[in-house]
Design a protein around this motif. Sequence first.
Motif, PDB file in Angstrom:
ATOM      1  N   LEU A 193       1.143  -1.701  -0.047  1.00  0.00           N
ATOM      2  CA  LEU A 193      -0.439   0.075  -0.042  1.00  0.00           C
ATOM      3  C   LEU A 193       0.923   0.972   0.111  1.00  0.00           C
ATOM      4  O   LEU A 193       0.729   2.240  -0.024  1.00  0.00           O
ATOM      5  N   ALA A 194       2.239   1.476   0.904  1.00  0.00           N
ATOM      6  CA  ALA A 194       2.991   2.265   0.643  1.00  0.00           C
ATOM      7  C   ALA A 194       3.672   2.741  -0.199  1.00  0.00           C
ATOM      8  O   ALA A 194       4.213   3.714  -1.126  1.00  0.00           O
ATOM      9  N   ASN A 195       3.045   1.585  -1.823  1.00  0.00           N
ATOM     10  CA  ASN A 195       3.703   1.545  -2.909  1.00  0.00           C
ATOM     11  C   ASN A 195       2.267   2.678  -3.889  1.00  0.00           C
ATOM     12  O   ASN A 195       2.395   2.774  -5.545  1.00  0.00           O
ATOM     13  N   VAL A 196       1.194   2.334  -3.557  1.00  0.00           N
ATOM     14  CA  VAL A 196       0.165   3.027  -4.070  1.00  0.00           C
ATOM     15  C   VAL A 196       0.069   4.164  -4.477  1.00  0.00           C
ATOM     16  O   VAL A 196       0.655   5.295  -3.970  1.00  0.00           O
ATOM     17  N   PRO A 197      -0.189   4.519  -6.532  1.00  0.00           N
ATOM     18  CA  PRO A 197       0.772   5.926  -6.686  1.00  0.00           C
ATOM     19  C   PRO A 197       0.112   6.766  -6.463  1.00  0.00           C
ATOM     20  O   PRO A 197      -0.491   8.096  -7.244  1.00  0.00           O
ATOM     21  N   THR A 198      -1.788   6.760  -5.924  1.00  0.00           N
ATOM     22  CA  THR A 198      -2.203   7.922  -5.666  1.00  0.00           C
ATOM     23  C   THR A 198      -2.371   8.626  -4.309  1.00  0.00           C
ATOM     24  O   THR A 198      -2.272   8.273  -3.212  1.00  0.00           O
ATOM     25  N   GLN A 199      -1.935  10.116  -4.717  1.00  0.00           N
ATOM     26  CA  GLN A 199      -1.721  10.301  -3.192  1.00  0.00           C
ATOM     27  C   GLN A 199      -2.636  10.766  -2.378  1.00  0.00           C
ATOM     28  O   GLN A 199      -2.996  10.363  -0.886  1.00  0.00           O
ATOM     29  N   THR A 200      -4.169  11.032  -2.794  1.00  0.00           N
ATOM     30  CA  THR A 200      -4.787  10.258  -1.983  1.00  0.00           C
ATOM     31  C   THR A 200      -5.256   9.130  -1.622  1.00  0.00           C
ATOM     32  O   THR A 200      -5.303   9.433   0.517  1.00  0.00           O
ATOM     33  N   CYS A 201      -5.098   7.952  -1.578  1.00  0.00           N
ATOM     34  CA  CYS A 201      -4.643   6.882  -0.779  1.00  0.00           C
ATOM     35  C   CYS A 201      -3.356   6.610  -0.369  1.00  0.00           C
ATOM     36  O   CYS A 201      -3.469   4.775   0.131  1.00  0.00           O
ATOM     37  N   ASN A 202      -2.550   7.258   0.113  1.00  0.00           N
ATOM     38  CA  ASN A 202      -1.378   7.108   0.340  1.00  0.00           C
ATOM     39  C   ASN A 202      -0.513   8.363   0.777  1.00  0.00           C
ATOM     40  O   ASN A 202       0.884   8.779  -0.011  1.00  0.00           O
ATOM     41  N   PRO A 203      -0.403   8.460   2.434  1.00  0.00           N
ATOM     42  CA  PRO A 203       0.124   9.396   2.863  1.00  0.00           C
ATOM     43  C   PRO A 203       1.478   9.528   2.824  1.00  0.00           C
ATOM     44  O   PRO A 203       2.469  10.408   2.574  1.00  0.00           O
ATOM     45  N   THR A 204       1.905   8.057   2.685  1.00  0.00           N
ATOM     46  CA  THR A 204       3.543   8.114   2.739  1.00  0.00           C
ATOM     47  C   THR A 204       4.002   8.234   1.109  1.00  0.00           C
ATOM     48  O   THR A 204       5.521   7.748   1.330  1.00  0.00           O
ATOM     49  N   LEU A 205       3.340   8.543  -0.039  1.00  0.00           N
ATOM     50  CA  LEU A 205       3.817   8.320  -1.086  1.00  0.00           C
ATOM     51  C   LEU A 205       4.733   9.608  -1.815  1.00  0.00           C
ATOM     52  O   LEU A 205       4.725  11.247  -1.069  1.00  0.00           O
ATOM     53  N   LEU A 206       6.101   9.362  -1.731  1.00  0.00           N
ATOM     54  CA  LEU A 206       7.291  10.368  -2.140  1.00  0.00           C
ATOM     55  C   LEU A 206       7.184  11.270  -3.801  1.00  0.00           C
ATOM     56  O   LEU A 206       7.458  10.104  -4.932  1.00  0.00           O
ATOM     57  N   VAL A 207       7.488  12.267  -4.093  1.00  0.00           N
ATOM     58  CA  VAL A 207       7.282  12.214  -4.580  1.00  0.00           C
ATOM     59  C   VAL A 207       8.321  13.234  -5.742  1.00  0.00           C
ATOM     60  O   VAL A 207       8.975  14.102  -5.029  1.00  0.00           O
ATOM     61  N   ARG A 208       9.242  12.879  -6.206  1.00  0.00           N
ATOM     62  CA  ARG A 208      10.571  13.088  -6.251  1.00  0.00           C
ATOM     63  C   ARG A 208      10.338  13.729  -8.256  1.00  0.00           C
ATOM     64  O   ARG A 208      10.786  13.076  -8.824  1.00  0.00           O
ATOM     65  N   ASN A 209      10.661  15.006  -8.133  1.00  0.00           N
ATOM     66  CA  ASN A 209      10.923  15.752  -9.739  1.00  0.00           C
ATOM     67  C   ASN A 209      12.399  16.653  -9.376  1.00  0.00           C
ATOM     68  O   ASN A 209      12.103  17.222  -8.858  1.00  0.00           O
ATOM     69  N   SER A 210      12.703  16.522 -10.966  1.00  0.00           N
ATOM     70  CA  SER A 210      14.260  17.503 -11.267  1.00  0.00           C
ATOM     71  C   SER A 210      13.268  18.895 -11.287  1.00  0.00           C
ATOM     72  O   SER A 210      14.492  19.406 -11.346  1.00  0.00           O
ATOM     73  N   THR A 211      12.534  18.818 -11.480  1.00  0.00           N
ATOM     74  CA  THR A 211      12.456  19.913 -11.374  1.00  0.00           C
ATOM     75  C   THR A 211      11.216  21.023 -10.376  1.00  0.00           C
ATOM     76  O   THR A 211      11.044  19.785  -9.919  1.00  0.00           O
ATOM     77  N   GLY A 212      11.329  22.553 -10.552  1.00  0.00           N
ATOM     78  CA  GLY A 212      10.640  22.810  -9.486  1.00  0.00           C
ATOM     79  C   GLY A 212      11.291  23.066  -8.544  1.00  0.00           C
ATOM     80  O   GLY A 212      12.787  22.030  -7.533  1.00  0.00           O
ATOM     81  N   SER A 213      11.037  24.567  -7.119  1.00  0.00           N
ATOM     82  CA  SER A 213      12.488  25.195  -6.242  1.00  0.00           C
ATOM     83  C   SER A 213      11.744  23.918  -5.042  1.00  0.00           C
ATOM     84  O   SER A 213      12.993  23.899  -4.473  1.00  0.00           O
ATOM     85  N   ALA A 214      11.143  23.472  -5.197  1.00  0.00           N
ATOM     86  CA  ALA A 214      11.080  22.155  -4.191  1.00  0.00           C
ATOM     87  C   ALA A 214      11.682  21.664  -3.506  1.00  0.00           C
ATOM     88  O   ALA A 214      12.939  21.480  -2.235  1.00  0.00           O
ATOM     89  N   MET A 215      12.248  21.267  -4.496  1.00  0.00           N
ATOM     90  CA  MET A 215      13.719  20.315  -4.240  1.00  0.00           C
ATOM     91  C   MET A 215      14.718  20.853  -3.765  1.00  0.00           C
ATOM     92  O   MET A 215      15.807  20.107  -4.013  1.00  0.00           O
TER      93      MET A 215
END
Length: 447
Positions: free
Chosen positions: A281-303
């Motif tokens: 379940l920690a690998n479910v790619p839906t953010q609403t159903c998986n609070p532990t989902l890590l979003v890693r994007n090489s673009t964006g200032s947050a990184m």
Amino acid sequence: SDTGMLSLQVSCLCGSAPCLLCGCCPSTKNSTISRLLFTFFLFLGTLVSIVMIIPGVEKELHKLPGFCEGSGSVLGVQTHINCGSFLGHKAVYRMGFAMAAFFFLFAVIMVCVRSSKDPRAAVQNGFWFFKFLVLVGITVGAFYIPDGAFTSVWFYFGVVGSFLFILVQLILLIDFAHSWSQLWLRNAAESSAKGWYAALCIVTFIFYAASIAAIVLLYVYYTKPEGCTEGKVLISINLILCLIISAVSILPKIQDAQPHSGLLQASLITLYTIYVTWSALANVPTQTCNPTLLVRNSTGSAMATQPLTTWWDAPSIVGLVIFILCTLFISIRSSDHPQVNKLMLTEESAAGAGGDAGAVESGLHRAYDNEQDGVAYNYTFFHLCLLLAALYIMMTLTNWYRPDESLQVLTSPWTAVWVKICSSWAGLLLYLWTLVAPLVLPDRDFS
């Protein structure tokens, strides 16, 4: 004398496993020391992988030649790939490849070794310094593999290997639970003390209580009243399957066929199944159903402020602990559970047992060869287990994430979810088979 000491140390590094631990430990089997040293190599590779995925080290990987540029082409035109978001991820894949290649090499070399009299057994039990050099050489070579399709192809190798290692973990868990139950029941019978039975009941209750609490938490955190249907279905199916194996394990007919079968084994298998479900379940790619989902994007200032890669989420840490315990257990186990011995291709030889008694009687603190008349474990199968363990820890440290088609974003695929869930189902069916096999095949000896 210094020269003599140095030559002794060199001969030990290049010689057999008994020499390495001469006088350092109680009477120890050669087979056990060899397994522990190979496991040490695996742990060493794991430690290097963990170091490489630490953000500070990850940034330094930019300096490795060919590690981030020219890794793909569009219509024959070479492209520059900004892979800064998953450098550590790629390094762990290459380290995993190196360890897998190392153990595959030894699995091939050791095919059909029957005793330590075979010349190849000397390679299994000795030459540790040269083995270390081989591992270092393969690792250095792995970092020069051109990027291209390597990461995406090796992901699927990791998926298959991890699926099989989850099953190996479950077989070892069945073995451990059977041995535990038999030991305490034997102690209870010999001492006529009710305390052992009470301890069995308390431990079983704790395991079931932890499983129920975990299921409730999974429903709370990984499902929503509206939606998240997949999560609800998967948790419910595994809950029902765990109830079925618990009920089957205490059926009168099963108890008659296997008196040592009981709720302790079922409770431990249930707890492990719930862990695998959580990991899935920690690998479910839906953010609403998986609070532990890590979003890693090489673009964006947050990184800029966030770590590039983080593997130390709770499922991965638990997975790392289980991995360490299981690989150590593979190294030192000497099971008295015949079905597990057949599954794991291990059977302690009579020669090994005789050697053990002799060494204990003599009181010598030394390592000794207990495989002159027959190997204590299948060398090739042992290396294949470590190969699967290397793939499993590679996937665990990368959270089963993979780069998308553009190699810009690390995503959690549904593949990881289904592989983990299917492995939990296969494991439960395997445990169910160990319970019903004596009834289904009454003519076969399972004793």
